[in-house]
Scaffold this motif. Structure first.
Motif, PDB file in Angstrom:
ATOM      1  N   THR A  77      11.645 -38.865  40.657  1.00 25.35           N
ATOM      2  CA  THR A  77      12.074 -38.953  41.847  1.00 25.35           C
ATOM      3  C   THR A  77      13.004 -40.256  41.770  1.00 25.35           C
ATOM      4  O   THR A  77      12.791 -41.411  41.121  1.00 25.35           O
ATOM      5  CB  THR A  77      11.004 -39.728  42.747  1.00 25.35           C
ATOM      6  OG1 THR A  77       9.868 -38.482  42.774  1.00 25.35           O
ATOM      7  CG2 THR A  77      11.424 -39.843  44.258  1.00 25.35           C
ATOM      8  N   CYS A  78      14.190 -40.076  42.472  1.00 26.60           N
ATOM      9  CA  CYS A  78      15.231 -41.107  42.164  1.00 26.60           C
ATOM     10  C   CYS A  78      15.249 -42.020  43.174  1.00 26.60           C
ATOM     11  O   CYS A  78      15.607 -43.326  43.015  1.00 26.60           O
ATOM     12  CB  CYS A  78      16.724 -40.488  42.245  1.00 26.60           C
ATOM     13  SG  CYS A  78      17.187 -40.237  43.997  1.00 26.60           S
ATOM     14  N   GLY A  79      14.634 -41.942  44.355  1.00 21.75           N
ATOM     15  CA  GLY A  79      14.174 -42.953  45.413  1.00 21.75           C
ATOM     16  C   GLY A  79      15.492 -43.069  46.211  1.00 21.75           C
ATOM     17  O   GLY A  79      15.645 -44.258  46.817  1.00 21.75           O
ATOM     18  N   GLY A  80      16.472 -42.189  46.277  1.00 28.02           N
ATOM     19  CA  GLY A  80      17.598 -42.246  47.028  1.00 28.02           C
ATOM     20  C   GLY A  80      18.898 -42.137  46.615  1.00 28.02           C
ATOM     21  O   GLY A  80      19.910 -41.951  47.323  1.00 28.02           O
ATOM     22  N   ARG A  81      18.929 -42.581  45.149  1.00 25.58           N
ATOM     23  CA  ARG A  81      20.119 -42.528  44.574  1.00 25.58           C
ATOM     24  C   ARG A  81      19.984 -42.468  43.107  1.00 25.58           C
ATOM     25  O   ARG A  81      19.235 -43.128  42.412  1.00 25.58           O
ATOM     26  CB  ARG A  81      20.983 -43.909  44.847  1.00 25.58           C
ATOM     27  CG  ARG A  81      22.674 -43.555  44.304  1.00 25.58           C
ATOM     28  CD  ARG A  81      23.331 -44.848  44.914  1.00 25.58           C
ATOM     29  NE  ARG A  81      24.639 -44.537  44.640  1.00 25.58           N
ATOM     30  CZ  ARG A  81      25.657 -45.468  44.503  1.00 25.58           C
ATOM     31  NH1 ARG A  81      25.347 -46.630  44.808  1.00 25.58           N
ATOM     32  NH2 ARG A  81      26.841 -45.370  44.136  1.00 25.58           N
ATOM     33  N   PHE A 109      24.084 -39.590  45.453  1.00 24.96           N
ATOM     34  CA  PHE A 109      23.225 -40.044  46.711  1.00 24.96           C
ATOM     35  C   PHE A 109      22.118 -38.856  46.709  1.00 24.96           C
ATOM     36  O   PHE A 109      22.650 -37.513  46.458  1.00 24.96           O
ATOM     37  CB  PHE A 109      23.773 -40.293  47.900  1.00 24.96           C
ATOM     38  CG  PHE A 109      24.463 -41.586  47.947  1.00 24.96           C
ATOM     39  CD1 PHE A 109      23.728 -42.750  48.178  1.00 24.96           C
ATOM     40  CD2 PHE A 109      25.749 -41.789  47.654  1.00 24.96           C
ATOM     41  CE1 PHE A 109      24.465 -43.939  48.066  1.00 24.96           C
ATOM     42  CE2 PHE A 109      26.463 -43.170  47.627  1.00 24.96           C
ATOM     43  CZ  PHE A 109      25.702 -44.113  47.639  1.00 24.96           C
ATOM     44  N   CYS A 110      20.837 -39.099  47.002  1.00 25.28           N
ATOM     45  CA  CYS A 110      20.002 -38.044  47.106  1.00 25.28           C
ATOM     46  C   CYS A 110      19.027 -38.374  48.112  1.00 25.28           C
ATOM     47  O   CYS A 110      18.227 -39.382  48.319  1.00 25.28           O
ATOM     48  CB  CYS A 110      19.050 -37.969  45.779  1.00 25.28           C
ATOM     49  SG  CYS A 110      17.712 -36.977  45.734  1.00 25.28           S
ATOM     50  N   ASP A 111      19.189 -37.574  49.165  1.00 22.31           N
ATOM     51  CA  ASP A 111      18.259 -37.891  50.414  1.00 22.31           C
ATOM     52  C   ASP A 111      17.035 -36.804  50.180  1.00 22.31           C
ATOM     53  O   ASP A 111      16.376 -36.621  51.313  1.00 22.31           O
ATOM     54  CB  ASP A 111      18.656 -37.899  51.655  1.00 22.31           C
ATOM     55  CG  ASP A 111      19.768 -36.698  51.793  1.00 22.31           C
ATOM     56  OD1 ASP A 111      19.708 -35.833  51.046  1.00 22.31           O
ATOM     57  OD2 ASP A 111      20.568 -36.738  53.121  1.00 22.31           O
ATOM     58  N   ASP A 112      16.818 -36.154  49.329  1.00 22.23           N
ATOM     59  CA  ASP A 112      15.869 -34.949  49.373  1.00 22.23           C
ATOM     60  C   ASP A 112      14.523 -35.231  48.753  1.00 22.23           C
ATOM     61  O   ASP A 112      13.580 -34.302  48.712  1.00 22.23           O
ATOM     62  CB  ASP A 112      16.638 -33.815  48.593  1.00 22.23           C
ATOM     63  CG  ASP A 112      17.654 -33.174  49.468  1.00 22.23           C
ATOM     64  OD1 ASP A 112      17.370 -32.477  50.608  1.00 22.23           O
ATOM     65  OD2 ASP A 112      18.844 -33.018  49.240  1.00 22.23           O
ATOM     66  N   CYS A 113      14.484 -36.401  48.235  1.00 22.43           N
ATOM     67  CA  CYS A 113      13.117 -36.709  47.548  1.00 22.43           C
ATOM     68  C   CYS A 113      12.156 -37.556  48.275  1.00 22.43           C
ATOM     69  O   CYS A 113      11.282 -38.170  47.960  1.00 22.43           O
ATOM     70  CB  CYS A 113      13.270 -37.224  45.958  1.00 22.43           C
ATOM     71  SG  CYS A 113      14.358 -38.697  46.114  1.00 22.43           S
ATOM     72  N   ALA A 114      12.765 -37.699  49.755  1.00 19.92           N
ATOM     73  CA  ALA A 114      12.134 -38.661  50.342  1.00 19.92           C
ATOM     74  C   ALA A 114      10.288 -38.396  50.764  1.00 19.92           C
ATOM     75  O   ALA A 114       9.678 -39.235  50.915  1.00 19.92           O
ATOM     76  CB  ALA A 114      12.570 -38.612  51.897  1.00 19.92           C
ATOM     77  N   LEU A 171      18.924 -34.857  36.731  1.00 19.09           N
ATOM     78  CA  LEU A 171      18.221 -34.211  37.946  1.00 19.09           C
ATOM     79  C   LEU A 171      16.888 -35.027  38.505  1.00 19.09           C
ATOM     80  O   LEU A 171      16.047 -35.403  37.630  1.00 19.09           O
ATOM     81  CB  LEU A 171      17.913 -32.841  37.500  1.00 19.09           C
ATOM     82  CG  LEU A 171      17.309 -31.732  38.387  1.00 19.09           C
ATOM     83  CD1 LEU A 171      17.619 -30.398  38.344  1.00 19.09           C
ATOM     84  CD2 LEU A 171      15.814 -31.808  38.760  1.00 19.09           C
ATOM     85  N   CYS A 172      16.929 -35.115  39.811  1.00 19.95           N
ATOM     86  CA  CYS A 172      15.929 -35.576  40.456  1.00 19.95           C
ATOM     87  C   CYS A 172      14.833 -34.465  40.830  1.00 19.95           C
ATOM     88  O   CYS A 172      15.107 -33.532  41.656  1.00 19.95           O
ATOM     89  CB  CYS A 172      16.221 -36.525  41.751  1.00 19.95           C
ATOM     90  SG  CYS A 172      14.959 -36.893  43.096  1.00 19.95           S
ATOM     91  N   GLN A 173      13.762 -34.464  40.417  1.00 20.54           N
ATOM     92  CA  GLN A 173      12.804 -33.317  40.693  1.00 20.54           C
ATOM     93  C   GLN A 173      12.463 -33.071  41.819  1.00 20.54           C
ATOM     94  O   GLN A 173      12.465 -31.913  42.509  1.00 20.54           O
ATOM     95  CB  GLN A 173      11.698 -33.453  39.486  1.00 20.54           C
ATOM     96  CG  GLN A 173      11.818 -33.225  38.249  1.00 20.54           C
ATOM     97  CD  GLN A 173      10.862 -33.372  37.139  1.00 20.54           C
ATOM     98  OE1 GLN A 173      10.325 -34.544  37.082  1.00 20.54           O
ATOM     99  NE2 GLN A 173      10.317 -32.400  36.521  1.00 20.54           N
ATOM    100  N   PHE A 174      11.801 -34.056  42.413  1.00 18.49           N
ATOM    101  CA  PHE A 174      11.591 -33.970  43.868  1.00 18.49           C
ATOM    102  C   PHE A 174      12.804 -33.632  44.820  1.00 18.49           C
ATOM    103  O   PHE A 174      12.504 -33.046  45.853  1.00 18.49           O
ATOM    104  CB  PHE A 174      10.813 -35.242  44.342  1.00 18.49           C
ATOM    105  CG  PHE A 174       9.288 -34.947  44.133  1.00 18.49           C
ATOM    106  CD1 PHE A 174       8.428 -34.678  45.111  1.00 18.49           C
ATOM    107  CD2 PHE A 174       8.981 -35.559  42.809  1.00 18.49           C
ATOM    108  CE1 PHE A 174       6.965 -34.438  44.668  1.00 18.49           C
ATOM    109  CE2 PHE A 174       7.416 -35.382  42.602  1.00 18.49           C
ATOM    110  CZ  PHE A 174       6.493 -34.725  43.338  1.00 18.49           C
ATOM    111  N   GLY A 175      13.969 -34.377  44.303  1.00 18.21           N
ATOM    112  CA  GLY A 175      15.050 -34.239  45.220  1.00 18.21           C
ATOM    113  C   GLY A 175      15.406 -32.401  45.069  1.00 18.21           C
ATOM    114  O   GLY A 175      15.844 -31.738  46.025  1.00 18.21           O
ATOM    115  N   ALA A 176      15.229 -31.969  43.988  1.00 16.66           N
ATOM    116  CA  ALA A 176      15.575 -30.495  43.645  1.00 16.66           C
ATOM    117  C   ALA A 176      14.514 -29.505  44.400  1.00 16.66           C
ATOM    118  O   ALA A 176      14.781 -28.810  45.078  1.00 16.66           O
ATOM    119  CB  ALA A 176      15.252 -30.229  42.146  1.00 16.66           C
TER     120      ALA A 176
END
Ligand SMILES: [Zn+2]
Length: 378
Positions: free
Chosen positions: A218-222, A241-246, A345-350
């Protein structure tokens, strides 16, 4: 001078179950590729289990056969079979209907090698079975199939690169975290095999070269730049930026470091901990992650790589470097975002992207910008 013939290498008629000569399992197309995975060492010997267990020597001849269970050990450069017979230095073993090595079920055969009294067990796994097994350790089965497919491509890319540069003449990768965790085929649910099957042979490339397809929970937003995390820029491992792992359970985390634990960590870095022990963030990367941590007490002050600090404090406690440290009554409160190094790659973001409708190609393009997806052969 030409080498003399070493005699027949074909197994005698009737021995059709020799691994490598046998017809591959139905799920494996012809031309199956294998990856050689060193399994963790066991003492005093390697235990193999299967209804029928057959072992072939390097000459291709059946060397031994057993039912149920055998224990193998090394004696110098030779292999002892079930505490009695001494065989050659290398054996290829297959089990029917399958083979267990220690507590792992393997999909392929196992090569055993005696090296100076140590017995190496190398699983020779069909490539896609290995990919499915790796993904099964990295992501939960409830993840969206497109996210699992993206992970399968990432895991395969790593494996193809590793197999091109084997760690040892006898094996390509090890089964542990030094490469990718491989725990055998027992807990590999159908969703993982489908993720590997659907993406069979696909890898990520950058300008024709295999990409370094690193990933994290999880990247935590970025996500993080490879340059900030590891000191070496990689053009396709740049902060996104990654808003998909929230919805990740570790999107935000908290850890209370006790006074005793703080003293242990300080001591590990050579700072004698006194009453005035301080642990602070001393520098940050452009994405806000801690890059340096300072530990000071009694006039001794040390500034260290934040990644080193995290390693000593514990990866499962200080889950990421996207963190703040607040001293509270002799203890330290760590609050942070995400889990892992944050690169790639952010797994939860994916998974979040997949749930919004993205396919695995889109997911890979986002976290490895500028790369292309294609078959293994360049
Ligand atoms: Zn993310």
């Amino acid at each position: 001078m030409p080498l003399p013939s070493t005699g027949p290498t074909q197994p005698p008629p009737g021995v059709t179950t020799r691994p490598g000569v046998v017809v591959p399992s139905p799920s494996e197309a012809t031309g199956t590729r294998f990856i050689r995975v060193l399994l963790p060492g066991e003492r005093p010997g390697v235990v193999l289990e299967g209804e029928t267990i057959r072992a072939w020597g390097v000459d291709g001849r059946l060397a031994a056969e057993a039912a149920g269970r055998v224990t193998l050990s090394a004696v110098g450069e030779r292999i002892r079979w079930n505490g009695s017979r001494l065989l050659g230095e290398s054996l290829d073993v297959a089990g029917s209907p399958n083979l267990r090595v220690g507590n792992r079920k393997v999909a392929g055969r196992v090569r055993l090698l005696a090296r100076r009294g140590e017995l190496l067990a190398v699983a020779v796994e069909p490539f896609e079975s290995y990919v499915a097994a790796v993904v099964s350790r990295e992501a939960p089965p409830r993840f969206h199939p497109e996210a699992l497919a993206a992970l399968a491509v990432a895991a395969r890319t790593y494996a193809v690169g590793a197999a091109a540069k084997p760690r040892d003449p006898a094996y390509d990768v090890v089964a542990g975290v030094e490469d990718q965790v491989f725990d055998g085929m027992d807990a590999v649910a159908a969703v993982f095999r489908e993720a590997a099957d659907r993406t069979r042979g696909l890898v990520v490339r950058y300008r024709g070269e295999l990409a370094r397809t690193v990933y994290h929970s999880t990247c935590g937003g970025r996500t993080e730049d490879a340059g900030s995390a590891w000191g070496k820029d990689v053009p396709y491992l740049r902060a996104q930026f990654c808003d998909d792992c929230a919805d990740s359970p570790v999107y935000r985390w908290e850890y209370r470091m006790s006074e005793a634990e703080g003293r242990r960590v300080a001591g590990a870095f050579g700072v004698p901990p006194g009453k005035d022990l301080r642990i602070t963030v001393a520098g940050r990367s452009p994405t806000g992650r801690a890059s340096r941590v300072r530990i000071s007490s009694g006039g001794v002050s040390r500034e260290l790589q934040a990644a080193e600090f995290r390693k000593v404090a514990g990866y499962a406690k200080v889950r990421s470097l996207k963190m703040e440290i607040v001293p509270i009554a002799g203890e330290w409160r760590f609050t942070g975002e995400g889990w892992g190094h944050g690169v790639g790659l952010c797994q939860f973001g994916a998974n979040g992207m997949a749930r919004r409708g993205a396919g695995f190609r889109e997911i890979l393009a986002r976290y490895y910008p500028g790369t292309e997806i294609g078959g293994e052969a360049p």
